[in-house]
Write an enzyme that holds these catalytic residues in place. Structure first.
Site, PDB file in Angstrom:
ATOM      1  N   TYR A 163      15.421 -12.363 -17.132  1.00 51.94           N
ATOM      2  CA  TYR A 163      16.027 -10.988 -17.263  1.00 51.94           C
ATOM      3  C   TYR A 163      16.508 -10.892 -18.593  1.00 51.94           C
ATOM      4  CZ  TYR A 163      19.280  -7.046 -16.697  1.00 51.94           C
ATOM      5  OH  TYR A 163      20.049  -6.008 -16.832  1.00 51.94           O
TER       6      TYR A 163
ATOM      7  N   SER B 135      21.870  -5.180 -21.993  1.00 56.17           N
ATOM      8  CA  SER B 135      22.859  -5.830 -20.962  1.00 56.17           C
ATOM      9  C   SER B 135      23.646  -6.856 -21.919  1.00 56.17           C
ATOM     10  CB  SER B 135      22.025  -6.580 -20.001  1.00 56.17           C
ATOM     11  OG  SER B 135      22.732  -7.312 -19.430  1.00 56.17           O
TER      12      SER B 135
HETATM   13  P1  NAD Z   1      18.847   0.137 -10.536  1.00 58.58           P
HETATM   14  O1  NAD Z   1      18.001  -0.800  -9.915  1.00 58.58           O
HETATM   15  O2  NAD Z   1      19.859   0.996  -9.516  1.00 58.58           O
HETATM   16  O3  NAD Z   1      18.154   1.283 -11.301  1.00 58.58           O
HETATM   17  C1  NAD Z   1      16.883   1.278 -11.758  1.00 58.58           C
HETATM   18  C2  NAD Z   1      15.963   2.222 -11.572  1.00 58.58           C
HETATM   19  O4  NAD Z   1      14.784   2.114 -12.185  1.00 58.58           O
HETATM   20  C3  NAD Z   1      15.719   2.138  -9.834  1.00 58.58           C
HETATM   21  O5  NAD Z   1      15.923   3.447  -9.129  1.00 58.58           O
HETATM   22  C4  NAD Z   1      14.105   1.623 -10.048  1.00 58.58           C
HETATM   23  O6  NAD Z   1      13.547   2.413  -8.952  1.00 58.58           O
HETATM   24  C5  NAD Z   1      13.771   2.075 -11.484  1.00 58.58           C
HETATM   25  N1  NAD Z   1      12.586   1.335 -11.851  1.00 58.58           N
HETATM   26  C6  NAD Z   1      12.217   0.086 -11.576  1.00 58.58           C
HETATM   27  N2  NAD Z   1      11.022  -0.281 -12.302  1.00 58.58           N
HETATM   28  C7  NAD Z   1      10.589   0.854 -12.650  1.00 58.58           C
HETATM   29  C8  NAD Z   1       9.205   1.171 -13.009  1.00 58.58           C
HETATM   30  N3  NAD Z   1       8.392   0.059 -13.164  1.00 58.58           N
HETATM   31  N4  NAD Z   1       8.828   2.709 -13.349  1.00 58.58           N
HETATM   32  C9  NAD Z   1       9.769   3.540 -12.910  1.00 58.58           C
HETATM   33  N5  NAD Z   1      10.919   3.222 -12.559  1.00 58.58           N
HETATM   34  C10 NAD Z   1      11.402   1.803 -12.170  1.00 58.58           C
HETATM   35  O7  NAD Z   1      19.886  -0.523 -11.591  1.00 58.58           O
HETATM   36  P2  NAD Z   1      21.198  -0.029 -12.439  1.00 58.58           P
HETATM   37  O8  NAD Z   1      22.103  -0.994 -12.031  1.00 58.58           O
HETATM   38  O9  NAD Z   1      21.308   1.344 -12.079  1.00 58.58           O
HETATM   39  O10 NAD Z   1      20.476  -0.314 -13.917  1.00 58.58           O
HETATM   40  C11 NAD Z   1      20.123   0.569 -14.766  1.00 58.58           C
HETATM   41  C12 NAD Z   1      20.007  -0.154 -16.196  1.00 58.58           C
HETATM   42  O11 NAD Z   1      21.250  -0.852 -16.796  1.00 58.58           O
HETATM   43  C13 NAD Z   1      18.889  -1.087 -16.069  1.00 58.58           C
HETATM   44  O12 NAD Z   1      17.961  -1.060 -17.312  1.00 58.58           O
HETATM   45  C14 NAD Z   1      19.693  -2.546 -16.117  1.00 58.58           C
HETATM   46  O13 NAD Z   1      19.020  -3.430 -16.766  1.00 58.58           O
HETATM   47  C15 NAD Z   1      20.851  -2.009 -17.040  1.00 58.58           C
HETATM   48  N6  NAD Z   1      21.986  -2.592 -16.865  1.00 58.58           N
HETATM   49  C16 NAD Z   1      22.822  -2.623 -15.553  1.00 58.58           C
HETATM   50  C17 NAD Z   1      23.802  -3.180 -15.372  1.00 58.58           C
HETATM   51  C18 NAD Z   1      24.847  -2.935 -14.183  1.00 58.58           C
HETATM   52  O14 NAD Z   1      25.942  -3.657 -14.210  1.00 58.58           O
HETATM   53  N7  NAD Z   1      24.281  -2.388 -13.038  1.00 58.58           N
HETATM   54  C19 NAD Z   1      24.489  -4.090 -16.285  1.00 58.58           C
HETATM   55  C20 NAD Z   1      23.679  -4.262 -17.575  1.00 58.58           C
HETATM   56  C21 NAD Z   1      22.479  -3.466 -17.644  1.00 58.58           C
END
Ligand code: NAD
Length: 317
Positions: A152, A127
């Site tokens: 985070y 991130s």
């Molecule tokens: P999201 O919450 O929609 O997706 C994460 C998924 O992981 C969810 O479906 C959740 O049910 C699953 N999950 C959580 N804990 C779990 C566990 N212990 N075991 C199995 N599954 C689990 O989030 P997102 O926005 O799609 O983000 C995806 C990734 O990208 C994450 O790693 C997040 O940190 C990273 N990220 C996202 C953004 C953004 O802008 N969306 C920015 C930077 C980084």
């Protein structure tokens, strides 16, 4: 090839799953459907994929080694795209333990499972938050990232470090993608663009912290997926890439653009800056451009138009 996509029912994960299936790849999705936001939305995200014979859903938790073993059984996995995480900066300040549990311990379990199952290729969702309040803009992969300002962000940096140790010790091929605020259809409902859209549309008040002056580099989901797909298609040794649009928008500008698209005025409360929130994010994407041929296309003006259209359409269902 078969890919294991962790968090494949989430926002970014479900788009990646679709992209891989469209290209004829096999996908195992490991997701625990946690209640960080409504799990029904996650079920809906993968409704289409469930009809595809090359898709297998494993409902399970990264924190449970037995669940991970199940994910590696059945289909021979060629690469892992690790997107599952507890996301969100502010909630990590109130309740940091699930962040360390899922993001750090869960990632370690997954790296161990890869080692045991002979899977070498590993993509990690990191991130932009790892940059903290980096004084230098735009943020480059070469900049020091030793000063995270939220639990985070600290867990995301920790996952990059753990992945490096597994690269060094066990020869895993690692690519860490530092996503910069991704938006588009299915965006997590608590994220600013989605939340502001909902609140403005429903006539509810919105809170702007720090006078709305903070800036973000917003990345449209199609660009983020394009970059992720390109990163998955090659070997890296150990590399880190920024994936952003390399343009910034202030929070207040964002609200104004949403007002225009929704045809409604926002009711705004100005509140003090929030601890843990960074002042700006701004990606230097030259490395991804040069080495991944990453070419983000979406301007925020058009991306927001598409997001609002998607949002209003979802409301009708
Ligand atoms: P999201 O919450 O929609 O997706 C994460 C998924 O992981 C969810 O479906 C959740 O049910 C699953 N999950 C959580 N804990 C779990 C566990 N212990 N075991 C199995 N599954 C689990 O989030 P997102 O926005 O799609 O983000 C995806 C990734 O990208 C994450 O790693 C997040 O940190 C990273 N990220 C996202 C953004 C953004 O802008 N969306 C920015 C930077 C980084």
């Amino acid at each position: 090839m078969n890919y294991l996509v962790t968090g494949g029912a989430g926002f970014i994960g479900s788009h990646l799953v679709e992209r891989l299936l469209t290209e004829g790849e096999g996908v195992v999705c490991l997701d625990n459907f946690d209640d960080f936001y409504d799990p029904k939305l996650k079920r809906r995200n993968i409704q289409g994929a469930l009809q595809n014979p090359h898709f297998r859903l494993v409902e399970g938790d990264l924190r449970n080694e037995g669940d991970l073993e199940r994910a590696f059984q059945g289909m021979k996995i060629g690469a892992v795209a690790h997107l599952a995480a507890r996301a969100g900066v502010r909630p990590s300040i109130q309740d940091p333990r699930p962040y360390v549990d899922t993001n750090v311990r869960g990632t370690l379990n997954l790296l161990e499972a890869c080692r045991k199952n002979g899977v070498r290729r590993f993509l990690l969702a990191s991130s932009s938050s790892v940059y903290g309040n980096n004084p230098k803009v735009p943020f480059s992969e070469k900049d020091p990232v030793d000063n995270p300002i939220s639990p985070y962000a600290a867990t995301k940096k920790a996952t990059e470090l753990l992945a490096h140790a597994y690269h060094h010790l066990h020869g895993l091929d690692i690519v860490c993608l530092r996503f910069f605020t991704v938006y588009g259809p299915r965006q997590r409902p608590e994220m600013a663009i989605h939340q502001f859209t909902r609140r403005i549309h429903e006539g509810q008040r919105i809170s702007l912290f720090g006078k709305g002056e903070s800036e973000r580099d917003y990345t449209y989901i199609d660009d983020a997926i394009e970059g992720t797909r390109k990163a998955l298609a090659r070997e890296h040794g150990y590399e880190i890439y920024n994936l952003g649009e390399s343009q910034t928008t202030s929070l207040l500008q964002l609200v104004r653009m949403l007002e225009e698209r929704l045809g409604k005025k926002a009711l705004i409360d100005i509140l003090p800056e929030q601890p843990g929130d960074v002042e700006r994010t701004f990606a230097d994407i030259r490395k991804a451009e040069e080495r991944l041929e990453y070419r983000p296309k979406m301007k925020i003006e058009e991306g927001l138009t598409r997001f609002v259209r998607w949002y209003l359409n979802e409301k009708k269902d």
